[in-house]
Design a protein around this motif. Structure first.
Motif, PDB file in Angstrom:
ATOM      1  N   PRO A   1      -5.792   0.670   5.909  1.00 28.46           N
ATOM      2  CA  PRO A   1      -6.053   1.691   4.898  1.00 28.46           C
ATOM      3  C   PRO A   1      -7.269   2.561   5.197  1.00 28.46           C
ATOM      4  O   PRO A   1      -7.344   3.692   4.718  1.00 28.46           O
ATOM      5  CB  PRO A   1      -6.255   0.873   3.619  1.00 28.46           C
ATOM      6  CG  PRO A   1      -6.664  -0.478   4.080  1.00 28.46           C
ATOM      7  CD  PRO A   1      -5.949  -0.701   5.372  1.00 28.46           C
TER       8      PRO A   1
ATOM      9  N   ARG B   1      -6.293   8.009  -9.014  1.00 29.74           N
ATOM     10  CA  ARG B   1      -5.428   8.051  -7.829  1.00 29.74           C
ATOM     11  C   ARG B   1      -3.995   8.426  -8.212  1.00 29.74           C
ATOM     12  O   ARG B   1      -3.038   7.708  -7.948  1.00 29.74           O
ATOM     13  CB  ARG B   1      -5.451   6.713  -7.090  1.00 29.74           C
ATOM     14  CG  ARG B   1      -6.803   6.395  -6.455  1.00 29.74           C
ATOM     15  CD  ARG B   1      -6.730   5.162  -5.601  1.00 29.74           C
ATOM     16  NE  ARG B   1      -7.992   4.901  -4.921  1.00 29.74           N
ATOM     17  CZ  ARG B   1      -8.205   3.922  -4.060  1.00 29.74           C
ATOM     18  NH1 ARG B   1      -7.199   3.084  -3.795  1.00 29.74           N
ATOM     19  NH2 ARG B   1      -9.370   3.750  -3.477  1.00 29.74           N
TER      20      ARG B   1
ATOM     21  N   ARG C   1       1.503   7.631  -8.244  1.00 29.71           N
ATOM     22  CA  ARG C   1       0.342   6.838  -7.842  1.00 29.71           C
ATOM     23  C   ARG C   1       0.201   6.825  -6.330  1.00 29.71           C
ATOM     24  O   ARG C   1       1.188   6.836  -5.602  1.00 29.71           O
ATOM     25  CB  ARG C   1       0.511   5.398  -8.345  1.00 29.71           C
ATOM     26  CG  ARG C   1      -0.617   4.445  -7.936  1.00 29.71           C
ATOM     27  CD  ARG C   1      -0.288   3.014  -8.336  1.00 29.71           C
ATOM     28  NE  ARG C   1       0.932   2.535  -7.684  1.00 29.71           N
ATOM     29  CZ  ARG C   1       0.955   2.047  -6.438  1.00 29.71           C
ATOM     30  NH1 ARG C   1      -0.142   2.011  -5.692  1.00 29.71           N
ATOM     31  NH2 ARG C   1       2.105   1.600  -5.939  1.00 29.71           N
ATOM     32  N   TYR C   2      -1.031   6.790  -5.844  1.00 34.47           N
ATOM     33  CA  TYR C   2      -1.272   6.664  -4.404  1.00 34.47           C
ATOM     34  C   TYR C   2      -2.438   5.720  -4.135  1.00 34.47           C
ATOM     35  O   TYR C   2      -3.319   5.533  -4.987  1.00 34.47           O
ATOM     36  CB  TYR C   2      -1.548   8.032  -3.776  1.00 34.47           C
ATOM     37  CG  TYR C   2      -2.877   8.664  -4.165  1.00 34.47           C
ATOM     38  CD1 TYR C   2      -4.065   8.349  -3.497  1.00 34.47           C
ATOM     39  CD2 TYR C   2      -2.942   9.595  -5.199  1.00 34.47           C
ATOM     40  CE1 TYR C   2      -5.263   8.944  -3.852  1.00 34.47           C
ATOM     41  CE2 TYR C   2      -4.145  10.189  -5.554  1.00 34.47           C
ATOM     42  CZ  TYR C   2      -5.313   9.854  -4.880  1.00 34.47           C
ATOM     43  OH  TYR C   2      -6.502  10.442  -5.234  1.00 34.47           O
ATOM     44  N   ASP C   3      -2.414   5.126  -2.950  1.00 36.23           N
ATOM     45  CA  ASP C   3      -3.578   4.418  -2.423  1.00 36.23           C
ATOM     46  C   ASP C   3      -4.311   5.279  -1.406  1.00 36.23           C
ATOM     47  O   ASP C   3      -5.533   5.332  -1.382  1.00 36.23           O
ATOM     48  CB  ASP C   3      -3.154   3.089  -1.781  1.00 36.23           C
ATOM     49  CG  ASP C   3      -2.600   2.119  -2.807  1.00 36.23           C
ATOM     50  OD1 ASP C   3      -3.319   1.835  -3.790  1.00 36.23           O
ATOM     51  OD2 ASP C   3      -1.450   1.660  -2.646  1.00 36.23           O
ATOM     52  N   GLN C   4      -3.530   5.926  -0.538  1.00 34.10           N
ATOM     53  CA  GLN C   4      -4.066   6.953   0.356  1.00 34.10           C
ATOM     54  C   GLN C   4      -3.232   8.218   0.152  1.00 34.10           C
ATOM     55  O   GLN C   4      -2.003   8.141   0.020  1.00 34.10           O
ATOM     56  CB  GLN C   4      -3.996   6.535   1.832  1.00 34.10           C
ATOM     57  CG  GLN C   4      -5.064   5.553   2.257  1.00 34.10           C
ATOM     58  CD  GLN C   4      -4.679   4.130   1.884  1.00 34.10           C
ATOM     59  OE1 GLN C   4      -3.528   3.723   2.058  1.00 34.10           O
ATOM     60  NE2 GLN C   4      -5.624   3.380   1.356  1.00 34.10           N
TER      61      GLN C   4
ATOM     62  N   ARG D   1       0.839  -1.195   0.000  1.00 29.47           N
ATOM     63  CA  ARG D   1       0.000   0.000   0.000  1.00 29.47           C
ATOM     64  C   ARG D   1       0.875   1.245   0.000  1.00 29.47           C
ATOM     65  O   ARG D   1       1.845   1.339   0.730  1.00 29.47           O
ATOM     66  CB  ARG D   1      -0.905  -0.054   1.235  1.00 29.47           C
ATOM     67  CG  ARG D   1      -1.834   1.129   1.390  1.00 29.47           C
ATOM     68  CD  ARG D   1      -2.931   0.807   2.390  1.00 29.47           C
ATOM     69  NE  ARG D   1      -2.406   0.289   3.647  1.00 29.47           N
ATOM     70  CZ  ARG D   1      -2.148   1.056   4.713  1.00 29.47           C
ATOM     71  NH1 ARG D   1      -2.339   2.353   4.656  1.00 29.47           N
ATOM     72  NH2 ARG D   1      -1.693   0.503   5.826  1.00 29.47           N
ATOM     73  N   ARG D   2       0.509   2.195  -0.848  1.00 31.91           N
ATOM     74  CA  ARG D   2       1.314   3.409  -0.978  1.00 31.91           C
ATOM     75  C   ARG D   2       0.556   4.612  -0.413  1.00 31.91           C
ATOM     76  O   ARG D   2      -0.547   4.926  -0.856  1.00 31.91           O
ATOM     77  CB  ARG D   2       1.682   3.672  -2.436  1.00 31.91           C
ATOM     78  CG  ARG D   2       2.425   4.993  -2.632  1.00 31.91           C
ATOM     79  CD  ARG D   2       2.748   5.261  -4.083  1.00 31.91           C
ATOM     80  NE  ARG D   2       3.921   4.501  -4.509  1.00 31.91           N
ATOM     81  CZ  ARG D   2       4.554   4.719  -5.659  1.00 31.91           C
ATOM     82  NH1 ARG D   2       4.104   5.643  -6.496  1.00 31.91           N
ATOM     83  NH2 ARG D   2       5.610   4.003  -5.988  1.00 31.91           N
TER      84      ARG D   2
ATOM     85  N   ASP E   1     -10.263   8.180   0.326  1.00 28.29           N
ATOM     86  CA  ASP E   1      -8.838   7.889   0.426  1.00 28.29           C
ATOM     87  C   ASP E   1      -7.967   9.146   0.426  1.00 28.29           C
ATOM     88  O   ASP E   1      -6.782   9.091   0.158  1.00 28.29           O
ATOM     89  CB  ASP E   1      -8.403   6.968  -0.718  1.00 28.29           C
ATOM     90  CG  ASP E   1      -8.888   7.474  -2.077  1.00 28.29           C
ATOM     91  OD1 ASP E   1      -9.298   8.655  -2.157  1.00 28.29           O
ATOM     92  OD2 ASP E   1      -8.871   6.693  -3.043  1.00 28.29           O
TER      93      ASP E   1
END
Length: 447
Positions: free
Chosen positions: A348, A101, A112-115, A19-20, A308
């Motif tokens: 997350p 994202r 790129r991001y996840d959060q 997770r990024r 997010d």
């Protein structure tokens, strides 16, 4: 050997799938959040357009030659060097694609991001007169602090050669706009610096040539503090030669001075500290923002309408337990960063208790042996408050090296009144308006 290659490939694939969390901003909030994500099972990327973090509460001491920029700043890479899972990117963010994202960068790249955590801080609010910024810099960056120092010191050098008392006083007049903590701290520091230099270093100047004017549009300075602390600060400033003008508005600013309440005052330097607004990060999300451009968030610091995306510090508009938005203070930003970093380290999606701000007290230094502290239920002023202010600010510096360097310099400065950072950078005024030349208005002492 094939087995080894397969294991390596699997490990690399697993690392890529981590997770990024992307943090935009390397200030109090952003670094506190990243620090709590350090060495966790997540990938963290910190993006900032500058390569350093800055302890802004002491920036006024850089502007008044008490400290050097390196004393209160450190490369972000150095701060985060101990965390193997954190990457730092020096770049300017220009947008956010929430559908894909992606954080969009000025050079055309994206991340790129996840959060996503937005902690882009604030900037000074010139209330529709952005043209004043070049004439009256604020105190948000090292460049601005150096520019103010350049103008202050250069004005003294020009005054030493000026031909008349009126001309000298015009050059040695400093106008500080805004009676909040920054304005009060700057006014006291400029008065102390000026009187020391005149008495020790200049042969053709007299103390009565120096004029420091603190201008506040409201009814009193330090409006966020209890009234008796505000009155104490005003009395102290007047005692050390600062003119405190409340209920006065700035009508216009030129390279020669400022029109205050309809009267023009010639000045060698003007400093802006009349209010802040959040950075325009709300536009990246297509939001209108609240008052001061702050982004509405819930008690988990999640941006309303986005699952997010989170916002921290001066960027975020979070209502406190008193029903008012939390103030744009370093302690708020740092506490929020710590809270969010701990939560995102675990999972997350945050489901636990929301953020609760714990007020450690509000403070402002006024001058030598004088400060005010507001702890809510009780207050403190004078020498004891000044000592506590110094201890707190040393403690909040980024590392032991900075704490030691600043402590030694403060002790030396207190004992000798010497200021060691009085260097005029001949290139400092090339990217903004220079300290004014001796104009006819200054020569006439127009007021």
């Amino acid at each position: 050997m094939p087995h080894d290659r397969k294991t390596t490939a699997e490990a690399e694939g697993s690392a890529r799938r981590r997770r990024r969390v992307v943090v935009i901003g390397g200030g109090f909030a952003g670094l506190a959040c990243a620090g709590k994500l350090g060495n966790a099972e997540v990938e963290c990327v910190v993006i900032d357009r500058r390569n350093h973090n800055l302890f802004q509460p002491l920036l006024y001491q850089v502007a008044t030659a008490a400290l050097s920029p390196a004393d209160i700043a450190e490369p972000i890479r150095k701060t985060l060097a101990g965390y193997k899972n954190i990457e730092m990117i020096m770049a300017e963010v220009v947008g956010i694609d929430t559908a894909k994202r992606r954080v969009l960068l000025a050079d055309g790249a994206d991340v790129r991001y996840d959060q996503l955590v937005i902690a882009t801080g604030s900037e000074y609010n010139y209330f529709g007169h952005d043209e004043w910024q070049a004439l009256a810099p604020g105190l948000k960056t090292i460049h601005e602090a150096r520019e103010i120092r350049h103008r202050l010191l250069l004005a003294f050098e020009k005054a030493e050669r000026a031909g008349s008392p009126a001309e000298k006083q015009a050059l040695l007049t400093s106008i500080i706009i805004g009676g909040g903590p920054t304005g009060v701290e700057m006014a006291g520091a400029i008065s102390e610096l000026g009187r020391f230099m005149i008495s020790r270093d200049f042969r053709n100047l007299q103390p009565d040539h120096l004029r420091v004017l603190l201008v506040e549009a409201g009814p009193r300075i330090l409006a966020a503090f209890p009234e008796h602390l505000s009155a104490y600060a005003a009395r102290y400033l007047e005692k050390v030669g600062v003119e405190v003008r409340t209920g006065s508005r700035v009508v216009d600013i030129t390279k020669d001075g400022a029109n205050i309440g309809g009267a023009f005052i010639s000045a060698g330097s003007i400093v802006w500290g009349a209010g802040v607004k959040a950075s325009p990060a709300h536009r990246w999300l297509g939001l209108s923002g609240t008052a001061g451009n702050r982004i509405p968030v819930d008690d988990h610091l999640r941006v309303q309408g986005f699952e997010d995306v989170y916002a921290l510090g001066d960027t975020a508009a979070l209502i406190g337990t008193d029903g008012k938005p939390l103030p744009a203070l370093a302690q708020v930003a740092k506490q929020q960063g710590i809270y969010l970093g701990r939560q995102l380290r675990k999972e997350p999606v945050i489901r636990g208790p929301g953020f609760v701000f714990r007020n450690r007290g509000n403070t402002a230094v006024i001058g030598r042996n004088a400060a005010v502290f507001d702890f809510g239920r009780w207050t403190l002023k004078g020498r004891l408050a000044w000592l506590l202010w110094a201890i707190v600010h040393v403690y909040l510096l980024i590392n032991f090296e900075k704490r030691l360097l600043v402590s030694i310099q403060w002790i030396w400065r207190y004992l000798t009144r010497q200021r060691g950072a009085r260097i005029i950078d001949e290139s400092a005024g090339q990217t903004a308006a220079r300290a004014p030349e001796v104009s006819p208005a200054m020569q006439a002492g127009k007021i």
